[in-house]
Design a protein around this motif. Structure first.
Motif, short mmCIF file in Angstrom:
data_model
loop_
_atom_site.label_atom_id
_atom_site.label_comp_id
_atom_site.label_asym_id
_atom_site.label_seq_id
_atom_site.Cartn_x
_atom_site.Cartn_y
_atom_site.Cartn_z
N TRP A 164 0.85 -1.18 0.00
CA TRP A 164 0.00 0.00 0.00
C TRP A 164 0.90 1.23 0.00
O TRP A 164 1.86 1.30 0.77
CB TRP A 164 -0.90 0.03 1.23
N LEU A 165 0.58 2.22 -0.85
CA LEU A 165 1.35 3.47 -0.93
C LEU A 165 0.42 4.66 -0.91
O LEU A 165 -0.69 4.62 -1.46
CB LEU A 165 2.19 3.52 -2.21
N GLU B 164 -5.92 -13.73 -6.18
CA GLU B 164 -5.13 -13.51 -4.96
C GLU B 164 -4.76 -12.03 -4.81
O GLU B 164 -4.79 -11.49 -3.69
CB GLU B 164 -3.87 -14.38 -4.99
N ILE B 165 -4.42 -11.42 -5.91
CA ILE B 165 -4.08 -9.99 -5.86
C ILE B 165 -5.32 -9.16 -5.52
O ILE B 165 -5.25 -8.20 -4.74
CB ILE B 165 -3.46 -9.55 -7.19
N TYR B 166 -6.47 -9.52 -6.06
CA TYR B 166 -7.71 -8.80 -5.76
C TYR B 166 -8.06 -8.93 -4.27
O TYR B 166 -8.52 -7.97 -3.64
CB TYR B 166 -8.85 -9.34 -6.62
N ASN B 167 -7.85 -10.10 -3.70
CA ASN B 167 -8.11 -10.30 -2.26
C ASN B 167 -7.24 -9.37 -1.42
O ASN B 167 -7.69 -8.84 -0.40
CB ASN B 167 -7.86 -11.75 -1.88
N LEU B 168 -5.98 -9.20 -1.84
CA LEU B 168 -5.10 -8.30 -1.11
C LEU B 168 -5.58 -6.86 -1.19
O LEU B 168 -5.58 -6.13 -0.19
CB LEU B 168 -3.67 -8.40 -1.67
N ALA C 279 1.39 -5.58 -13.99
CA ALA C 279 1.29 -4.51 -13.00
C ALA C 279 -0.17 -4.29 -12.62
O ALA C 279 -1.03 -4.11 -13.51
CB ALA C 279 1.89 -3.22 -13.55
N TYR C 280 -0.48 -4.31 -11.31
CA TYR C 280 -1.84 -4.17 -10.81
C TYR C 280 -1.93 -2.94 -9.90
O TYR C 280 -1.06 -2.72 -9.04
CB TYR C 280 -2.25 -5.40 -10.00
N GLN C 281 -2.97 -2.15 -10.09
CA GLN C 281 -3.26 -1.03 -9.18
C GLN C 281 -4.68 -1.17 -8.67
O GLN C 281 -5.63 -1.28 -9.46
CB GLN C 281 -3.07 0.31 -9.89
N ASP C 282 -4.82 -1.18 -7.34
CA ASP C 282 -6.12 -1.32 -6.68
C ASP C 282 -6.88 -2.55 -7.16
O ASP C 282 -8.10 -2.52 -7.40
CB ASP C 282 -6.95 -0.05 -6.89
N HIS D 235 -3.20 3.70 -2.31
CA HIS D 235 -3.36 2.81 -3.46
C HIS D 235 -2.64 1.50 -3.19
O HIS D 235 -1.55 1.48 -2.60
CB HIS D 235 -2.80 3.44 -4.74
N HIS D 236 -3.25 0.41 -3.63
CA HIS D 236 -2.62 -0.90 -3.52
C HIS D 236 -2.00 -1.25 -4.87
O HIS D 236 -2.68 -1.20 -5.90
CB HIS D 236 -3.65 -1.97 -3.12
N ILE D 237 -0.71 -1.58 -4.88
CA ILE D 237 -0.05 -1.94 -6.14
C ILE D 237 0.63 -3.30 -5.99
O ILE D 237 1.10 -3.66 -4.91
CB ILE D 237 0.98 -0.88 -6.59
N CYS D 238 0.67 -4.03 -7.08
CA CYS D 238 1.36 -5.32 -7.15
C CYS D 238 2.08 -5.43 -8.48
O CYS D 238 1.57 -4.96 -9.51
CB CYS D 238 0.37 -6.49 -7.04
N ILE D 239 3.27 -6.04 -8.46
CA ILE D 239 4.01 -6.35 -9.68
C ILE D 239 4.39 -7.81 -9.63
O ILE D 239 4.94 -8.29 -8.61
CB ILE D 239 5.28 -5.49 -9.83
N THR D 240 4.09 -8.54 -10.70
CA THR D 240 4.52 -9.94 -10.80
C THR D 240 5.55 -10.06 -11.91
O THR D 240 5.56 -9.27 -12.87
CB THR D 240 3.33 -10.87 -11.11
#
Length: 431
Positions: A257-258, A389-393, A327-330, A312-317
């Motif tokens: 989270w940022l 899984e990313i959406y759950n986070l 790259a995922y945002q929210d 904002h929640h961000i993820c990078i795989t």
């Protein structure tokens, strides 16, 4: 008339003796001898009789005159040199007290020949005082929270420690005030500005640690993962260090989270350096460029827009096979690509830093690349998480996972330079 002539002769003889005495200091082993002359003898005849030719006397006088002129010229040149040096010294002192230091460009951008446009951060006395004042204000706010806690819990020990910390903050404010006065009066003591700043920053770090220890008294019941890190200033000394290194990874997912409104660029949320490669794994947004993911110095531009002052929640795989990334945002995928450092595994035995970009292993921080804002729930997995899984986070589902390589716990990191920890629970405190 005759008496006047003899008087003139004696005056000439006296002048010659004085000249001879002065010249004896400049001509090494040469000697000049003054000889008395009988009053009835002609002075010129006496001079010839004592083997001092008239031409030699004339030559000696000319040499003396030339020597005096040369010495005068040398003295004038030396005076001019002294004036020039004094003028240069004055300009240097003036510049050191008023001009900002040049911001240094990071190692990757120096190698790639790209200019850092994040906005150079002045390291002059004025900006340093502003940074110290903001840090002191942050610490005072934390003390006020402790005061409220002490009143609610009637804690004698907390009150005692609070008073001690308040005294330390008062001392620091006096130091800042003293430096303000120095700026206004133009005192030469500002030449030691870097050394003074180092001492104050060291004291701030110690003070911050004491406050953190005191705050632990009201956090005993808080889960170790319910916290956020705050980096209020763009500095080269405020950061957090993960206590353990990363293993070798052929795939990963990193999520966090940022919250930031820094401009231009939010800076570097995290950087992982290994021996021989400072940019093994880096997430950075600098200048007016989009956020970038670096793996082994190879770059992928990410479609994130997060500097609006909101969480904002961000993820990078990423996987080493073909260098495929997403790259995922929210909770929503915003972009993907491939050929990002393909077939290069993330190397182990490195240093993971939050809030700063490393130009050397565990250091070489540049204030222009520092992260400014809040961070929470930073987790790393050694595999690619699924979309679900990313959406759950991102939605704080009860099914949300924690990182199997690194999980967000207060006991897993060390903070330095005035970065602070605050209670945070994702999805309950958002925006």
């Amino acid at each position: 008339m005759e008496a006047g002539t003899r008087g003139m002769h004696w005056k000439l003889l006296l002048l010659f003796c004085l000249l001879a005495d002065g010249m004896s200091q400049d001509f090494g082993q040469t000697q000049f001898i003054c000889t008395s002359v009988p009053k009835d003898m002609d002075i010129c005849a006496a001079t010839l009789q004592n083997s001092v030719p008239g031409e030699d006397l004339k030559s000696t006088v000319m040499q003396l005159r030339e020597t005096v002129l040369q010495q005068k010229e040398t003295i004038m040149n030396q005076k001019e040199t002294i004036r020039e040096l004094t003028s240069k010294l004055t300009r240097c002192e003036s510049q050191s007290a008023s001009e900002p230091g040049d911001a240094r460009v990071g190692g990757r951008r120096k190698e790639m020949g790209t200019k850092n446009t994040m906005g150079d951060v002045s390291r002059g006395p004025t900006d340093t005082l502003a940074q110290l004042s903001q840090t002191l204000q942050s610490l005072k706010q934390r003390l006020e929270n402790l005061e409220q806690f002490s009143r609610n819990n009637n804690s004698v020990q907390a009150n005692s420690l609070k008073d001690l910390l308040q005294n330390k903050i008062d001392d620091l404010e006096k130091q800042v005030l003293s430096r303000v006065n120095g700026l206004e009066e133009g005192k030469p003591g500002l030449r030691n500005e870097s050394e003074q700043r180092g001492r104050v920053e060291s004291t701030l770090t110690s003070l911050h640690q004491r406050i953190t220890d005191l705050e632990k008294g009201q956090k005993d019941n808080r889960p170790l993962d319910k916290f956020q890190l705050t980096f209020p200033l763009r500095t080269n000394y405020m950061y957090a260090k993960v206590k353990k290194s990363l293993p070798e990874m052929y795939a990963f997912t990193v999520c966090m989270w940022l919250k930031s409104n820094a401009s231009p660029g939010v800076g570097t949320p995290f950087s992982y350096a290994v021996p021989g490669q400072a940019n093994e794994l880096v997430l950075i947004e600098w200048g007016n460029n989009p956020m970038e993911m670096l793996i082994n110095d190879k770059v992928a531009k990410l479609p994130f827009l997060i500097n609006d002052g909101k969480w904002h929640h961000i993820c990078i795989t990423w996987t080493t096979r073909d260098g495929v990334w997403e790259a995922y945002q929210d909770g929503v995928m915003r972009g993907n690509g491939d050929s990002l450092a393909p077939y290069h595994p993330i190397k182990p035995q490195g240093v993971l830093i939050l809030g700063q970009e490393q130009d050397t292993l565990g250091g070489g921080f540049d204030a222009t690349q520092a992260f400014v804002g809040d961070m929470a729930n930073f987790n790393i997995w050694d595999r690619k998480l699924s979309v679900g899984e990313i959406y759950n986070l991102a939605t704080c589902s009860s099914k949300a996972l924690v990182g199997n390589v690194f999980s967000w716990l207060e006991t897993s990191i060390e903070i330095y330079g005035g970065a602070s920890k605050w209670t945070f629970e994702a999805c309950r405190q958002l925006n």
